[in-house]
Design a protein around this motif. Structure first.
Motif, mmCIF file in Angstrom:
data_model
loop_
_atom_site.group_PDB
_atom_site.id
_atom_site.type_symbol
_atom_site.label_atom_id
_atom_site.label_comp_id
_atom_site.label_asym_id
_atom_site.label_seq_id
_atom_site.Cartn_x
_atom_site.Cartn_y
_atom_site.Cartn_z
ATOM 1 N N VAL A 115 41.566 49.567 31.774
ATOM 2 C CA VAL A 115 41.140 48.750 32.923
ATOM 3 C C VAL A 115 40.176 49.539 33.809
ATOM 4 O O VAL A 115 39.162 49.008 34.255
ATOM 5 C CB VAL A 115 42.359 48.267 33.742
ATOM 6 N N TYR A 116 40.479 50.807 34.021
ATOM 7 C CA TYR A 116 39.634 51.566 34.951
ATOM 8 C C TYR A 116 38.466 52.284 34.286
ATOM 9 O O TYR A 116 37.679 52.935 34.953
ATOM 10 C CB TYR A 116 40.494 52.513 35.797
ATOM 11 N N THR A 117 38.346 52.170 32.961
ATOM 12 C CA THR A 117 37.138 52.698 32.322
ATOM 13 C C THR A 117 36.232 51.535 31.920
ATOM 14 O O THR A 117 35.091 51.445 32.353
ATOM 15 C CB THR A 117 37.471 53.577 31.091
ATOM 16 N N ALA A 118 36.787 50.624 31.121
ATOM 17 C CA ALA A 118 35.959 49.483 30.676
ATOM 18 C C ALA A 118 35.760 48.466 31.796
ATOM 19 O O ALA A 118 34.771 47.749 31.819
ATOM 20 C CB ALA A 118 36.608 48.817 29.479
ATOM 21 N N GLY A 119 36.712 48.390 32.711
ATOM 22 C CA GLY A 119 36.614 47.398 33.786
ATOM 23 C C GLY A 119 37.520 46.220 33.497
ATOM 24 O O GLY A 119 38.247 46.187 32.499
ATOM 25 N N PHE A 120 37.425 45.229 34.367
ATOM 26 C CA PHE A 120 38.330 44.083 34.282
ATOM 27 C C PHE A 120 37.923 43.093 33.199
ATOM 28 O O PHE A 120 38.531 42.042 33.063
ATOM 29 C CB PHE A 120 38.427 43.410 35.643
ATOM 30 N N GLY A 139 40.792 45.527 42.143
ATOM 31 C CA GLY A 139 39.607 46.142 41.563
ATOM 32 C C GLY A 139 39.449 47.595 41.981
ATOM 33 O O GLY A 139 39.026 48.442 41.201
#
Lengths: 241, 367
Positions: free
Chosen positions: B24-29, B99
Motif C-alpha cells: 500500500v505504501y510503495t505502490a499506492g492505493f 492516505g
C-alpha cells in the motif's frame, strides 16, 4: 478584501477543452485528475437530440462542505474566497471527497506522473525512456513542469493526498488571471471580484439570470453560469393535438 | 499444541498484513479496488465494524457500574479487554485506509472543531486511554466507578459521532440521515453482546474451561437481551428500508433501489438480524451453547456486511463531474489487498485477545 468568483458563459463556450489542457499544464496535474472538467449530457430522443456541455471546476463555495469536514484544516478558505488545500496537512482521509457535492476533488492513488518515471525505452538505442526525456529538457518529474506552481502549493502533489483547483492562486498573487480564463479562446470564462460592484462578473451576474450547480444545498458556489448555447431555430408554432 | 497452531495462524495473518502495508505504501492505493468514485471501501467498512463493536462491548462492560447489576462483574474484565483488542483491530484498518497516516499529528497541530472526523479521532484517543486505565484498575483487583461511567459515556459519544460523521453528508442522499446517530449505537450494542457471547463461549470451549452455572445463567440472560435488541434493530432496519424506498427523494430512491438488491444488504438483513433474533428468542435454542455461538457469529457477520453496505451506499453513485463517462452506479469487488487489510486487523485483534486470555486472568472479578 477581494472575493473572487467566475462566470462561465455557456453561449460562448465551444467545449474545446482548452481550459482543461491549460490547467493541467499550469498546475502539473497528473493523469486521471481534472481540476478543470466537464459535465456533458444528451437530451431528447433521436433524431431530436441535443448535446449539452457544462465546464466544471472547484466551485470555491462560500460555505464549503469540504472545508467544514476537513479534520486538520488542510482544506481551508483564504481571505479572498478561494478554497485552498494544503497537502502538507492532508491525512488522506478523503472526507472532503465525500462531502463535495460536485465531484471536483481528486485523490492521488499512486505516485503522480507514473509514466514519466519509467526508465524503459521502447526501442533500445533508438528512443529515449520517458525519464530520460524529462531529464533532457530539464523538467522536474515531467518534461512540461511548471515551476511557478510551487509559489503557493507543492509543484506536484504526492501520493496519498487530495488535490483540486485553486483558481490559480499563484497567478492571482502576481496580478494574472487563472490560466483557464487566459487560455479560453472564446472568452467564455470571466473572472473577477464579487465585492467590487464595478467588476465584469458583477455586471454579467446582474445582466443575465445566472445559475449555480446544486444551489439547493446552500453551499453558495463561486462559479456562476450564464446563458446557454443554442444555434437551433424553429418555426413559430402553438403545437397541436 | 492447539494454541501454537492458533498463534501460528494469527502470525501468518499478521505477516500477510505487513506485506499489504508494504504494498500500500510503495505502490499506492491502486492495490485497493478504489476509483475516484469509490473513495471509501472495505478497509473503512472494517474500521466502522470494529470500532462500533468495541463501543458495544463498552456498553456491556458498563452494565455493572452504570446500571448497578452486580452479577455482570464476572464478565467485566474480559469484556473490557476484548474492547481494547477490537479497538486495536479497528485502528489497523483505519491506518490502512488513510492516505498519509503519519500526518495525523496535524489533528493536534491544526484542529478543526467543526469536523466530526476531528472529534472522532479525539474521542477514540481518549477512549483508548480510558479503557486501558479501566482495565488496569480491574487487573489490579480494584474498580473505579468514575472510569466505568467514562467508558460508558465515551462509547455513546464515539458511536453517535460516527453517526454524525457518516450521516450528515449533504452531498450523498443515502448517507444523509440523522437516523445513523441512533442506528449506530444500537447496532454497536448488539455487536458488543454478540462478540461477548461468542468470545466467552469459544474461549471456554477451546481452553476446556467449565462454564459455571452462575455464568451460564448470565450468558442466557445476555442471549435473551441479544434476541430482543436484534429484533428491535430489525424493526428499525426495516423502517429504514421503507423510508428509503418510499418517501425519499428520487435520487435517494435510485441509490437505495440499487443497494437493496446487493449482497451485503441481504446478509445484514437475513444473517445479521433476522436469524439471530429468531434463534435467541426461542428458549430451547437460546440455552444451548451452539445456539448462542451461531447467533453471535451470524450477527457479527451480518453487521460486518452491513457496515460495508453502508459505506458503499454512499459512494456507488458518482457525483458531479466524476459521473462523466461512468455508469449510473459503479460496481465494487474487493481486491486481495483490501481483504488482507481486514485479515490483518482481525489477526491483531485475535492475537491481543489470545495473549490477554493466556496471561492476564480475564476471569478475575474486581473487588
Amino acid at each position: 478584501m477581494s472575493r473572487y468568483a467566475m462566470v462561465i458563459d455557456l453561449q460562448r463556450c465551444t467545449g474545446c477543452s482548452s481550459c482543461s489542457i491549460s490547467c493541467k499544464n499550469e498546475n502539473n496535474v497528473s493523469d486521471g485528475i481534472y481540476w478543470s472538467g466537464k459535465i456533458t449530457e444528451t437530451s431528447g430522443t433521436f433524431p431530436n437530440v441535443r448535446f449539452h456541455y457544462i465546464p466544471t471546476l472547484c466551485n470555491h463555495c462560500e460555505d464549503a462542505p469540504c472545508v467544514r469536514g476537513c479534520p486538520t484544516r488542510a482544506m481551508h478558505k483564504l481571505d479572498n474566497g478561494i478554497t485552498m488545500h494544503n497537502p502538507k496537512k492532508c491525512i488522506g482521509c478523503r472526507y472532503c471527497m465525500i462531502n463535495c457535492p460536485y465531484g471536483v476533488i481528486y485523490f492521488n492513488w499512486s505516485n503522480p506522473h507514473e509514466f514519466w518515471r519509467d526508465k524503459r525505452v521502447l526501442i533500445k538505442g533508438g528512443t529515449s525512456s520517458p525519464a530520460e526525456e524529462t531529464r533532457k529538457v530539464g523538467g522536474k518529474e515531467i518534461p512540461y513542469y511548471n515551476p511557478e506552481r510551487e509559489a503557493t502549493l507543492s509543484g506536484i502533489r504526492a501520493k496519498g493526498v487530495v488535490e483540486k483547483c485553486t483558481f490559480c492562486d499563484h497567478r492571482i498573487k502576481k496580478g494574472k488571471l487563472p490560466r483557464c480564463v487566459d487560455a479560453c479562446p472564446a472568452d467564455a470564462r470571466i473572472f473577477g471580484d464579487l465585492d467590487d460592484p464595478k467588476s465584469q462578473i458583477n455586471k454579467l451576474i446582474g445582466k443575465f439570470r445566472p445559475f449555480r450547480l446544486k444551489e439547493s444545498l446552500g453551499t453558495k458556489p463561486g462559479v456562476f453560469y450564464i446563458r446557454d448555447f443554442s444555434s437551433a431555430a424553429y418555426p413559430r408554432t402553438k403545437g397541436g393535438i | 499444541m492447539k494454541l501454537r497452531i492458533w498463534i501460528g495462524l494469527l502470525g501468518l495473518g499478521i505477516l500477510l498484513g505487513l506485506m499489504t502495508v508494504y504494498r500500500v505504501y510503495t505502490a499506492g492505493f491502486v492495490v485497493y479496488a478504489k476509483t475516484d468514485v469509490l473513495v471509501w471501501t472495505l478497509p473503512l467498512g472494517a474500521y466502522i465494524f470494529f470500532s462500533l463493536t468495541s463501543s458495544g462491548l463498552a456498553f456491556v462492560s458498563s452494565i455493572p457500574i452504570v446500571f448497578g447489576v452486580k452479577r455482570y462483574e464476572t464478565i467485566e474484565k474480559r469484556t473490557i479487554f476484548l474492547e481494547f483488542a477490537v479497538l486495536m483491530g479497528s485502528f489497523v484498518c483505519l491506518i490502512l485506509h488513510l492516505g498519509s497516516p503519519l500526518k495525523v499529528i496535524y489533528l493536534m497541530l491544526s484542529p478543526n472543531l467543526a469536523s466530526p472526523l476531528w472529534w472522532l479521532a479525539t474521542l477514540y484517543t481518549i477512549y483508548l486511554v480510558i479503557i486501558v486505565s479501566a482495565f488496569w484498575r480491574i487487573h489490579t483487583a480494584r474498580t473505579s466507578k468514575v472510569l466505568g461511567v467514562l467508558v460508558f459515556l465515551i462509547a455513546i459519544a464515539t458511536s453517535t459521532t460516527l453517526g454524525w460523521l457518516m450521516g450528515m453528508t449533504d452531498a450523498r442522499p443515502t448517507l444523509n440521515a440523522s437516523f445513523f446517530t441512533m442506528y449506530f449505537p444500537l447496532t454497536a450494542f448488539i455487536s458488543g453482546l454478540a462478540a461477548m457471547l461468542l468470545f466467552s463461549l469459544l474461549t471456554a470451549y477451546f481452553s476446556n474451561r467449565e462454564i459455571t452455572q452462575e455464568k451460564n445463567a448470565l450468558y442466557n440472560e445476555l442471549a435473551r437481551m441479544l434476541g430482543i435488541a436484534a429484533g428491535l434493530v430489525l424493526i428499525l432496519f426495516l423502517w429504514r428500508s421503507i423510508i428509503g424506498g418510499i418517501s425519499s427523494t428520487a435520487e435517494g430512491y435510485l441509490a437505495f433501489k440499487h443497494i437493496i438488491g446487493s449482497i451485503p444488504y441481504n446478509i445484514e438483513l437475513w444473517l445479521g438480524l433476522f436469524i439471530p433474533s429468531i434463534l435467541m428468542l426461542i428458549p430451547s435454542i437460546r440455552v444451548t451453547v451452539w445456539g448462542k455461538v451461531t447467533a453471535g457469529a451470524l450477527l457479527l457477520i451480518g453487521m460486518f456486511a452491513g457496515r460495508l453496505e453502508f459505506v458503499l451506499s454512499g459512494v456507488v453513485r458518482p457525483l458531479g463531474q466524476m459521473a462523466e463517462g461512468r455508469p449510473e452506479f459503479v460496481s465494487y469487488m474487493p481486491t486481495i489487498s483490501e481483504i488482507l487489510v481486514v485479515v490483518f486487523g482481525l489477526s491483531i485483534m485475535l492475537l491481543i485477545y489470545t495473549l490477554g486470555d493466556r496471561f492476564l486472568k480475564l476471569e478475575q472479578v474486581p473487588e
